[in-house]
Scaffold this motif. Structure first.
Motif, PDB file in Angstrom:
ATOM      1  N   HIS A   1      53.194  31.575  34.062  1.00 23.30           N
ATOM      2  CA  HIS A   1      53.073  31.837  32.620  1.00 23.30           C
ATOM      3  C   HIS A   1      51.710  31.390  32.099  1.00 23.30           C
ATOM      4  CE1 HIS A   1      57.344  32.834  32.497  1.00 23.30           C
ATOM      5  NE2 HIS A   1      57.595  31.686  33.160  1.00 23.30           N
ATOM      6  N   GLN A   2      50.654  31.905  32.746  1.00 28.74           N
ATOM      7  CA  GLN A   2      49.287  31.584  32.332  1.00 28.74           C
ATOM      8  C   GLN A   2      48.529  32.888  31.991  1.00 28.74           C
ATOM      9  OE1 GLN A   2      47.561  29.354  35.550  1.00 28.74           O
ATOM     10  NE2 GLN A   2      48.917  27.597  35.266  1.00 28.74           N
ATOM     11  N   PRO A   3      48.903  33.561  30.892  1.00 27.46           N
ATOM     12  CA  PRO A   3      48.275  34.841  30.535  1.00 27.46           C
ATOM     13  C   PRO A   3      46.788  34.714  30.238  1.00 27.46           C
ATOM     14  CG  PRO A   3      49.623  34.010  28.731  1.00 27.46           C
ATOM     15  CD  PRO A   3      49.912  33.135  29.907  1.00 27.46           C
ATOM     16  N   GLU A   4      46.335  33.507  29.859  1.00 20.18           N
ATOM     17  CA  GLU A   4      44.916  33.357  29.541  1.00 20.18           C
ATOM     18  C   GLU A   4      44.013  33.551  30.762  1.00 20.18           C
ATOM     19  OE1 GLU A   4      46.613  29.411  30.731  1.00 20.18           O
ATOM     20  OE2 GLU A   4      47.164  31.045  29.355  1.00 20.18           O
ATOM     21  N   ARG A   5      44.586  33.483  31.965  1.00 27.36           N
ATOM     22  CA  ARG A   5      43.782  33.670  33.179  1.00 27.36           C
ATOM     23  C   ARG A   5      43.641  35.142  33.573  1.00 27.36           C
ATOM     24  NH1 ARG A   5      45.394  29.666  37.946  1.00 27.36           N
ATOM     25  NH2 ARG A   5      43.519  30.694  38.726  1.00 27.36           N
ATOM     26  N   LEU A   6      44.408  36.002  32.891  1.00 22.35           N
ATOM     27  CA  LEU A   6      44.390  37.422  33.270  1.00 22.35           C
ATOM     28  C   LEU A   6      43.036  38.067  32.964  1.00 22.35           C
ATOM     29  CD1 LEU A   6      45.853  39.870  34.350  1.00 22.35           C
ATOM     30  CD2 LEU A   6      46.734  40.302  32.028  1.00 22.35           C
ATOM     31  N   LEU A   7      42.484  37.801  31.754  1.00 20.41           N
ATOM     32  CA  LEU A   7      41.220  38.439  31.360  1.00 20.41           C
ATOM     33  C   LEU A   7      40.062  38.034  32.278  1.00 20.41           C
ATOM     34  CD1 LEU A   7      39.728  40.260  29.403  1.00 20.41           C
ATOM     35  CD2 LEU A   7      39.389  38.267  27.892  1.00 20.41           C
ATOM     36  N   PRO A   8      39.876  36.738  32.568  1.00 21.87           N
ATOM     37  CA  PRO A   8      38.786  36.385  33.511  1.00 21.87           C
ATOM     38  C   PRO A   8      38.929  37.051  34.873  1.00 21.87           C
ATOM     39  CG  PRO A   8      39.531  34.437  32.335  1.00 21.87           C
ATOM     40  CD  PRO A   8      40.511  35.517  32.000  1.00 21.87           C
ATOM     41  N   LEU A   9      40.190  37.163  35.335  1.00 17.70           N
ATOM     42  CA  LEU A   9      40.402  37.820  36.618  1.00 17.70           C
ATOM     43  C   LEU A   9      40.005  39.294  36.551  1.00 17.70           C
ATOM     44  CD1 LEU A   9      43.809  36.245  37.745  1.00 17.70           C
ATOM     45  CD2 LEU A   9      41.546  35.861  38.762  1.00 17.70           C
ATOM     46  N   LEU A  10      40.365  39.952  35.441  1.00 19.28           N
ATOM     47  CA  LEU A  10      40.000  41.372  35.285  1.00 19.28           C
ATOM     48  C   LEU A  10      38.483  41.537  35.201  1.00 19.28           C
ATOM     49  CD1 LEU A  10      42.748  42.566  32.769  1.00 19.28           C
ATOM     50  CD2 LEU A  10      42.618  42.998  35.236  1.00 19.28           C
ATOM     51  N   ILE A  11      37.804  40.620  34.491  1.00 16.00           N
ATOM     52  CA  ILE A  11      36.340  40.675  34.404  1.00 16.00           C
ATOM     53  C   ILE A  11      35.711  40.478  35.775  1.00 16.00           C
ATOM     54  CG2 ILE A  11      34.316  39.512  33.457  1.00 16.00           C
ATOM     55  CD1 ILE A  11      35.946  38.927  30.951  1.00 16.00           C
ATOM     56  N   LEU A  12      36.280  39.554  36.555  1.00 15.03           N
ATOM     57  CA  LEU A  12      35.768  39.307  37.902  1.00 15.03           C
ATOM     58  C   LEU A  12      35.914  40.546  38.779  1.00 15.03           C
ATOM     59  CD1 LEU A  12      34.598  37.291  39.944  1.00 15.03           C
ATOM     60  CD2 LEU A  12      36.956  36.598  40.480  1.00 15.03           C
ATOM     61  N   VAL A  13      37.085  41.192  38.670  1.00 15.22           N
ATOM     62  CA  VAL A  13      37.312  42.418  39.459  1.00 15.22           C
ATOM     63  C   VAL A  13      36.335  43.512  39.026  1.00 15.22           C
ATOM     64  CG1 VAL A  13      38.953  44.263  39.937  1.00 15.22           C
ATOM     65  CG2 VAL A  13      39.716  41.886  39.956  1.00 15.22           C
ATOM     66  N   ALA A  14      36.119  43.653  37.698  1.00 15.31           N
ATOM     67  CA  ALA A  14      35.184  44.668  37.207  1.00 15.31           C
ATOM     68  C   ALA A  14      33.768  44.402  37.708  1.00 15.31           C
ATOM     69  CB  ALA A  14      35.206  44.699  35.673  1.00 15.31           C
ATOM     70  N   PHE A  15      33.376  43.129  37.715  1.00 20.37           N
ATOM     71  CA  PHE A  15      32.049  42.781  38.212  1.00 20.37           C
ATOM     72  C   PHE A  15      31.925  43.094  39.707  1.00 20.37           C
ATOM     73  CE2 PHE A  15      29.131  39.659  40.122  1.00 20.37           C
ATOM     74  CZ  PHE A  15      27.963  39.981  39.430  1.00 20.37           C
ATOM     75  N   ALA A  16      32.989  42.814  40.431  1.00 20.47           N
ATOM     76  CA  ALA A  16      32.974  43.119  41.867  1.00 20.47           C
ATOM     77  C   ALA A  16      32.829  44.623  42.097  1.00 20.47           C
ATOM     78  CB  ALA A  16      34.253  42.599  42.523  1.00 20.47           C
ATOM     79  N   MET A  17      33.530  45.427  41.245  1.00 25.51           N
ATOM     80  CA  MET A  17      33.406  46.888  41.362  1.00 25.51           C
ATOM     81  C   MET A  17      31.993  47.347  41.052  1.00 25.51           C
ATOM     82  SD  MET A  17      36.955  48.254  39.642  1.00 25.51           S
ATOM     83  CE  MET A  17      38.547  48.004  40.455  1.00 25.51           C
TER      84      MET A  17
END
Length: 581
Positions: free
Chosen positions: A8-24
Motif C-alpha cells: 500500500h505504497q502508491p506514492e512509489r508508483l510515479l517514480p517507478l513509471l518515470i524510471l521506466v520512461a527514462f529507460a525507454m
C-alpha cells in the motif's frame, strides 16, 4: 509492484513509471545510434564488395564471358551483393543482440522462478528442430530463386538492347510471352519460398505462444496456492515475452542467412574465377611493330581446331591482309595477338619477344583496334574520344577528329564534343561511329594497328571518307587488316587467304590473282569487292626522316602532307618522348 500493491505504497508508483520512461528513452536513443552506425557500416561494406567484384570481373579473360549473360552478371553485382551484405551486417548485429537478450532473460527467469523457467523453455526442442529442418531444406529453394531472377534479368537486358530488332520484326507479343514465362518462373520460385517460410514462421510462433500459455497455467496455479506472488509472476511474464521475441528474430535471421548463402555462392563463384595473367615485362624501348606467328594453333572449345599451324611474318610498317569466308579464323588471329584468348601451341612474337613474356596491359597499349561494330559508351563524344588519350585537350580531340573526317559532323551537332551519343552510340550513324573509332585510335597512336572489317556496312560515300582516314591512320604502322573490300587489301604487302583455320594461299594481290586459286575465286564471286564508283586509293609511304614537298601537284601528296606531316609532327614526337621516358 509487490511493494506498491501489497505494501500500500502508491506514492512509489510515479517514480517507478518515470524510471521506466527514462529507460525507454535511453533505449530508443541507443537504438538510433545503432541504426545510424549500422547503416553507415552497411553502405561501406556494399561499396567495397561491389568494387572488388567489378574490379575482379574486369580482370577475367574473355573466354569466361562467352557463356555468361550480361544480365546474370548484373544480378550478381546488384542483387546478390545486397543479399550477402544483409547477412554480414544485419545478421551479425541482430544475431548478437538476440543471443545476448536470450542469455540475460533466461538468467532473470531462473532468478525469479526455476520452475517457471523450465516450463518456459519446454518448447525449445521443437523450436530447435524446426530451425534445423528449415536450414537443411532452404538452400535449394533459394538457389533456384536466384537463378530464376538472373534468367529474367538476362532476358530483360537482351530485349532492351535489341528493342529495335523486336519492333522491326513485330515481335512484341512473342517477346512479351517470353518475358512473362521467365517472370512466372520467378513468381513460382518466390511462392515456394514464401509458402515454406509461412509454415515455418507460423509453427515457430505457435510453439512460442504455447510456451507462454504453459507459463500462465503453471504460474496461476502457484499464485492460487500461495507459492508465487502476483508481482513476481507479472515480472516473469514480461521476461517470457522478452524471451520469445529474440527467438522470433533468430527464425527471421535464419531465412536471411539462407538467402545470403545462395547469393554468396554466386558472388564468390566470380571472385574465385582465375584472372588474366598479370605477370610479365613492359616494353623497355619504343615498339617497332614487328609481328611473327610461328605454327600457332588454337581451339575455342578444346575439340575442333579454329586455327591450325598459322605462320606469317610482318615487318615493321608492313600491312598484312587476312582474307577468307566467314568462320575461316581471321578474327581469331587478332584475338590471339591481343591475348583476348591464349593460343594452345606455337608462338607469337612482337619485336622478336614472345607476347606471353609481356604484361597484358603493356602489350595492349601498343595495339589499336578499329572494328566493324564500333562500340561507343553512353556519354559525350569527348568522353568516348578520351578513351584513346585520357589527358587530351579539346584542341587535340578536334584535330584527331579532323584527320579522321569526323570534324564536319561534330561541328553540326548542337553541343559539339559535349553531345551525348546515347547507348552504344545509337544517336549516330554507322559511318559517324566508325570515324570516331578511327579518331580514338589516332589519339592512342599505337605502333600496331588492327582493322577488322572497318569499312563494312557503310555506303560508298561514307566508305570513301573512312578509307581516307584509314590511310592516314595506317601510315608508318604495322597493320593487320581483315576486309571484304578489295580496295582495302589490294595494296597490302602480304595477303593471307584462310580456309577452315589454315593459310591456304599467301602473296600479293597480283600474285594471288595470277595463281588462280581461292583468292581469285573470292574476287570473282564478289566476296572481295570494290564498288564501281569507288576510286582506288593508292597508299604512299615516306621514310620517317623525309619531309613533304611544298606545293606538290599530286593530290595524294597534299593529303598526306596536311593529315600526316602536320598532325603527326605535333602528336608523334610527344608520344615518342613519353615512351622513351
Amino acid at each position: 509492484l509487490n511493494n506498491v500493491i501489497n505494501g500500500h505504497q502508491p506514492e512509489r508508483l510515479l517514480p517507478l513509471l518515470i524510471l521506466v520512461a527514462f529507460a525507454m528513452l535511453v533505449q530508443r536513443g541507443l537504438d538510433y545510434l545503432r541504426l545510424l552506425l549500422n547503416n553507415t557500416f552497411e553502405q561501406k561494406v556494399i561499396f567495397d564488395l561491389r568494387r572488388d567484384l567489378y574490379s575482379h570481373i574486369q580482370t577475367l579473360p574473355l573466354r569466361w564471358f562467352d557463356n555468361r549473360p550480361t544480365g546474370d552478371l548484373m544480378t550478381r553485382i546488384l542483387e546478390d551483393v545486397s543479399s550477402v551484405e544483409r547477412v554480414l551486417i544485419d545478421g551479425i548485429e541482430k544475431g548478437t543482440v538476440a543471443i545476448l537478450q536470450i542469455v540475460v532473460v533466461v538468467a532473470g527467469m531462473f532468478y525469479l522462478s526455476t520452475k517457471l523457467a523450465l516450463v518456459a523453455l519446454a518448447p525449445m526442442p521443437f523450436l530447435a528442430g524446426g530451425a534445423l529442418w528449415y536450414t537443411l531444406t532452404a538452400h535449394r529453394r533459394y538457389r533456384l530463386h536466384r537463378r530464376a531472377a538472373s534468367s529474367m534479368n538476362s532476358l530483360l537486358h537482351d530485349n532492351l538492347s535489341g528493342i529495335r530488332q523486336i519492333k522491326s520484326f513485330v515481335r512484341e507479343p512473342e517477346e512479351d510471352r517470353r518475358f512473362n514465362k521467365e517472370s512466372d518462373e520467378l513468381r513460382r520460385a518466390t511462392f515456394v519460398i514464401t509458402r515454406v517460410w509461412a509454415l515455418y514462421h507460423s509453427s515457430m510462433y505457435l510453439f512460442g505462444s504455447l510456451g507462454v500459455l504453459l507459463v500462465v497455467a503453471v504460474g496461476a496455479r502457484d499464485i492460487l496456492s500461495g507459492a508465487l506472488q502476483l508481482g513476481d509472476f507479472g515480472a516473469f511474464l514480461v521476461l517470457a515475452s522478452f524471451l520469445y521475441e529474440p527467438l522470433g528474430k533468430l527464425h527471421e535471421l535464419n531465412q536471411l542467412l539462407q538467402a545470403g548463402r545462395a547469393a554468396g555462392e554466386r558472388v564468390f563463384e566470380v571472385l574465385d574465377s582465375e584472372r588474366e595473367p598479370e605477370a610479365g615485362k613492359t616494353f623497355a624501348d619504343s615498339v617497332r611493330g614487328e609481328i611473327e606467328f610461328r605454327h600457332v594453333s588454337f581451339s575455342y572449345s578444346g575439340e575442333l581446331p579454329t586455327l591450325n599451324d598459322i605462320s606469317f611474318h610482318a615487318r615493321p610498317g608492313e600491312t598484312i591482309a587476312l582474307v577468307g569466308t566467314t568462320g575461316a579464323g581471321k578474327s581469331t588471329i587478332v584475338n590471339l595477338l591481343t591475348r583476348f584468348y591464349e593460343f594452345d601451341s606455337g608462338e607469337i612474337l612482337v619485336d622478336g619477344s614472345p607476347i606471353r613474356d609481356f604484361n597484358i596491359r603493356a602489350l595492349r597499349q601498343q595495339i589499336g583496334m578499329v572494328t566493324q561494330e564500333c562500340f561507343l559508351f553512353n556519354g559525350t563524344i569527348r568522353e568516348n574520344l578520351q578513351i584513346g588519350k585520357p589527358d587530351a585537350t579539346d584542341e587535340e580531340l578536334l584535330e584527331a577528329a579532323a584527320v579522321a573526317n569526323a570534324r564536319p559532323f561534330i561541328d553540326r551537332l548542337p553541343h559539339g564534343l559535349s553531345s551525348v551519343v546515347g547507348e552504344r552510340g545509337v544517336k549516330l550513324s554507322v559511318g559517324e561511329k566508325q570515324r570516331l573509332s578511327i579518331a580514338r585510335a589516332l589519339l592512342k597512336d599505337p605502333p600496331i594497328l588492327i582493322l577488322d572489317e572497318a569499312t563494312a556496312s557503310v555506303d560508298t560515300t561514307t566508305e570513301r571518307l573512312i578509307q581516307e582516314a584509314l590511310e592516314t591512320l595506317m601510315f608508318d604502322r604495322t597493320c593487320i587488316v581483315i576486309a571484304h573490300r578489295l580496295s582495302t587489301v589490294v595494296h597490302a604487302n602480304q595477303i593471307l587467304v584462310l580456309d577452315h583455320g589454315r593459310i591456304v594461299e599467301r602473296g600479293t594481290h597480283d600474285q594471288l590473282l595470277a595463281l588462280g586459286g581461292k583468292y581469285a575465286r573470292l574476287s570473282e564471286q564478289s566476296l572481295l569487292k570494290t564498288p564501281e564508283s569507288e576510286p582506288t586509293i593508292k597508299r604512299v609511304r615516306f621514310p620517317q626522316s623525309a619531309t613533304f614537298l611544298a606545293g606538290a601537284a599530286l593530290k595524294i601528296a597534299n593529303a598526306l602532307r596536311e593529315s600526316t606531316s602536320i598532325w603527326r609532327r605535333g602528336k608523334r614526337r610527344p608520344f615518342a618522348a613519353h615512351r622513351r621516358a
